[in-house]
Design an enzyme around this catalytic site. Structure first.
Site, short mmCIF file in Angstrom:
data_model
loop_
_atom_site.label_atom_id
_atom_site.label_comp_id
_atom_site.label_asym_id
_atom_site.label_seq_id
_atom_site.Cartn_x
_atom_site.Cartn_y
_atom_site.Cartn_z
N LYS A 9 22.99 63.42 80.57
CA LYS A 9 23.06 62.44 81.82
C LYS A 9 22.11 61.04 82.88
O LYS A 9 22.39 59.93 83.03
CB LYS A 9 23.22 63.33 83.80
CG LYS A 9 21.51 63.93 83.73
CD LYS A 9 21.83 64.57 84.99
CE LYS A 9 20.59 65.73 85.19
NZ LYS A 9 19.85 64.90 85.23
N THR A 10 20.34 61.47 82.18
CA THR A 10 19.88 59.96 82.11
C THR A 10 20.58 59.25 80.98
O THR A 10 20.22 57.63 81.58
CB THR A 10 18.64 60.49 81.93
OG1 THR A 10 18.04 61.79 82.87
CG2 THR A 10 17.66 59.78 82.53
#
Length: 723
Positions: A35-36
């Site tokens: 997600k980052t």
DNA sequence: ACGGGTGGCTTTTTT
DNA sequence: AGCCACCCGT
């Protein structure tokens, strides 16, 4: 930079998230699904492909650590320094906004930030002034109440009319507390957000400005947002602005402090046109670990449909170890870690994760005995330590004499003969004169020139004035050297008994090192704060790490909560017993139990290669022994995904002696023995192998001898013979 | 102002 | 069992 370069290392779903031209999007991102990367690459996309200036993009995270990492990664991709980009925590970003618009926000220019500890002190002070019994109304509960109100966006006036007596009282204290904060220019953490919300809400011009200013807002860990944070996001984005939120309802573990994972569903209602993209491919764990984690989390009701899968190898099964007690559990874990290292692994690849901090003690004992280095996450952080906060309070007074919170903190540290009585008088004088404590002390010193208290005040006033002569310096190291010297803090803390005093002195020295290396960078060119002011604000918003040495090769110990966001090749989840995990206090509420289960899911998905879950038959807790059955979470893992390391000795109840139920057949690696074998020993006689640890020359077996009792024996020394 | 004794509590924690 | 906060005696 071209589009392919940004997209090349991403999978289909991730690319979709980045290419999506929807104004709003929701990324449901499972653990370890990158997600980052999606956020950082999205920023690169917006900047390089859509030509949006990074200064027009805001990225929001929850912790300073995450914010630093985010900024670093964005800088890495874009290949430029982005010091003034609005990339930070909710509190950091909106503190920045309040600093710029202090007037419109109704604050004084030099407003001071109160951390939780400072806030509690102010609350106690306020309650004492109101003559409220601190035993009947625990200040910590009052603090909780006040923060709750603020996080829900409520000022006193908005608290509903049909309150209980308790709430009435709390509300009264809330009001007085807030009045004191207003008068003294104090802003607590929750206030930063509430005040910012009100600022934008009441000020159309400013709201419009920021809605235009930020062309795109990206939010990490969206499931952790609370009410006021959600409202704040809506204000800054506007009804039709661009926002991408990334979160995972299965990793929502902070509802107890106000996080509302329901904000995810609310977001899809508020922005019905939002793109919803799921990231379900996990890059972190083996298939078996993921399946096990999935089989646990699927017992939670009302999840957003999402199931992690992986292309990684099958991997080993989840290993379950049933220990006798917490010492046995700790020893088992340390032995496995030793094996890991022997096989070429590194200590820092090993994490021991537990539900509550008290569990670390037995683990530490065992690690210490093995003489291995370890590091514990959590605990009191650097800028939260009493000695550091004292030094900072002197500095704050040097910057702003009217900071009553700082004055109260150090007026008698080191002891200056100013006791409770004198302070009562001083507070009363300050209230009468409607002045700060500093001003009241000055008046007192001026008016009656004799008396012990008076001369003490004068000494203190002179001291602060002396420290303050260098407050505008950029050499913070020498400023703090002088400060610590003049205040005699080192001598004071040094005489605290034992290890404590020594470590306090060390920390004060560490503060000098830290400040020597500090180069304050203002938010932008309108920022007029001195280096010292910048530093003090930063220290208030970021308490730093627990320990200075972060990179050391050491076993990592932490609670399940603090493990979120991390990953390790080898993970142990210790204390998987009913009552401990899930915790007793969460067991009879379905909602809280679901959160415990998410906690388990978070813990399990930290593991990359090997996952051990351990539990103990007996555990000494709060001074007495407790016997708890294995955690339901372990039971929720299907048999084919887990492997019970100690199948052999099944005790009905520890008091009733051994009733071994031998499943048998499992070989003790690289020895002639197997569980269930009957063996003879030349001193103890005949018995049966119940259990083993290690392998080959290091293998130890537990033998239950017919003569009574069981013993752990090292195979290579014991001379056992099969019967 | 300080230190020792006592009683009560005991999940998780960031900003 | 420990830890902390508070109270009372010196």
């Amino acid at each position: 930079m071209d589009a392919n370069h940004i997209l090349e290392s991403l999978n289909e779903a991730q690319q979709q998230a980045i290419k999506s031209d929807a104004k709003q999007s929701l990324i449901l991102a499972g653990a370890g699904s990158g997600k980052t990367r999606v956020i950082t690459h999205k920023v690169a996309w917006l900047s390089s492909i859509l030509d949006i200036n990074p200064m027009s993009i805001m990225t929001v995270t929850f912790t300073n650590k995450a914010a630093r990492e985010m900024r670093g990664r964005i800088e890495g991709i874009l290949g430029e320094q982005l010091q003034t980009m609005w990339c930070g925590t909710f509190h950091g970003l909106f503190h920045r906004m309040l600093k710029m618009h202090w007037q419109e926000a109704g604050l004084i220019k030099s407003f001071a930030i109160l951390d939780g500890d400072d806030q509690l002190r102010v609350i106690k002070r306020v309650m004492k002034e109101m003559n409220i019994d601190l035993d009947q109304w625990p200040p910590s509960q009052v603090q909780w109440f006040i923060n709750k109100q603020k996080e829900e966006g409520r000022r006193k006036a908005k608290i509903s009319s049909n309150n209980s007596y308790l709430e009435e009282k709390m509300a009264e204290i809330y009001e007085s507390y807030q009045a004191v904060c207003e008068a003294e220019g104090l802003v607590d953490f929750a206030e930063i957000l509430l005040r910012s919300y009100e600022l934008l809400n009441n000020n159309e011009g400013l709201r419009d400005h920021y809605q235009r200013r930020f062309e795109y807002v990206l939010v990490d860990e969206f499931q952790d947002t609370n009410e006021i944070q959600y409202l704040l996001l809506r204000q800054i984005v506007g009804p039709d602005g661009c926002i991408m939120v990334v979160g995972d309802d299965d990793q929502s573990i902070y509802s107890w402090r106000g996080a509302k994972s329901g904000n995810i569903k609310r977001y899809t209602k508020d922005f019905p046109k939002a793109d919803v993209i799921k990231l379900e491919q996990n890059y972190r764990s083996t298939k078996n670990i993921l399946s096990a984690a999935n089989s646990v989390i699927k017992n939670n009701p009302s999840r957003m449909a999402k199931e992690l899968w992986s292309n990684n190898e099958e991997g080993e099964m989840v290993k379950v170890y049933r220990a006798f007690n917490e010492r046995d559990e700790a020893k088992f874990i340390v032995d496995i870690i030793k094996d890991w290292v022997k096989e070429g692994g590194c200590l820092s690849e090993c994490a021991i994760i537990y539900r509550s901090n008290a569990q670390s003690r037995s683990l530490e004992d065992s690690i210490l005995r093995a003489e291995l280095p370890y590091r514990i996450y959590g605990g009191v952080r650097f800028y939260e330590r009493a000695e550091i906060k004292n030094a900072l309070a002197y500095a704050r007074l040097a910057v702003d004499r009217n900071n009553d919170a700082a004055f109260e903190r150090v007026i008698n540290v080191p002891t200056r003969g100013i006791g409770a009585k004198t302070m009562d008088n001083l507070r009363e004088a300050a209230r009468q004169a409607d002045s700060s404590l500093w001003q009241a002390a000055e008046e007192m010193a001026k008016a009656n020139s004799s008396g012990r208290a008076v001369s003490s005040f004068q000494t203190f006033i002179d001291l602060i004035n002396k420290i303050a002569t260098h407050k505008d310096t950029e050499e913070l190291g020498s400023f703090f050297t002088d400060l610590i010297e003049a205040s005699e803090l080192k001598e004071f803390h040094g005489k605290e008994p034992g290890e404590k005093g020594r470590s306090r002195v060390e920390n004060l020295e560490e503060l000098i090192t830290a400040t020597s290396n500090y180069f304050g960078i203002g938010e932008d060119d309108t920022d007029e704060r001195t280096t010292l002011e910048l530093f003090l604000d930063q220290a208030a918003l970021d308490a730093g790490e627990t320990q200075a040495d972060e990179s050391e090769k050491a076993i990592q110990l932490m609670t399940l909560h603090s493990s979120k966001g991390l990953e390790f090749p080898l993970v142990f989840i210790a204390g998987c017993e009913e009552g401990l995990f899930p915790h007793q206090r969460s067991m009879d509420d379905a909602g809280q139990l679901a959160e415990e289960r998410r906690l388990c899911y978070v813990g399990m998905t930290r593991a990359m290669q090997r996952l051990y879950m351990t539990h103990a038959e007996v555990r000494s807790l709060y001074g007495s022994d407790s016997f708890s059955p294995v955690s339901r979470f372990i039971k929720e893992i299907p048999e084919e995904l887990k492997y019970e390391i100690r199948l052999a000795a099944e005790k009905e109840h520890p008091d009733q002696g051994f009733k071994p139920r031998i499943v048998g057949g499992t070989d003790v690696a690289d020895t002639p023995f197997a569980l269930g074998d009957r063996v003879t020993h030349n001193m103890f006689g005949e018995g049966i192998i119940l259990n083993y640890e290690g392998q080959g020359d290091n293998a130890r077996v537990e033998v239950n001898f017919d003569s009574g009792g069981s013993k752990w024996l090292v195979v290579s020394y014991a001379n056992l013979e099969k019967v």
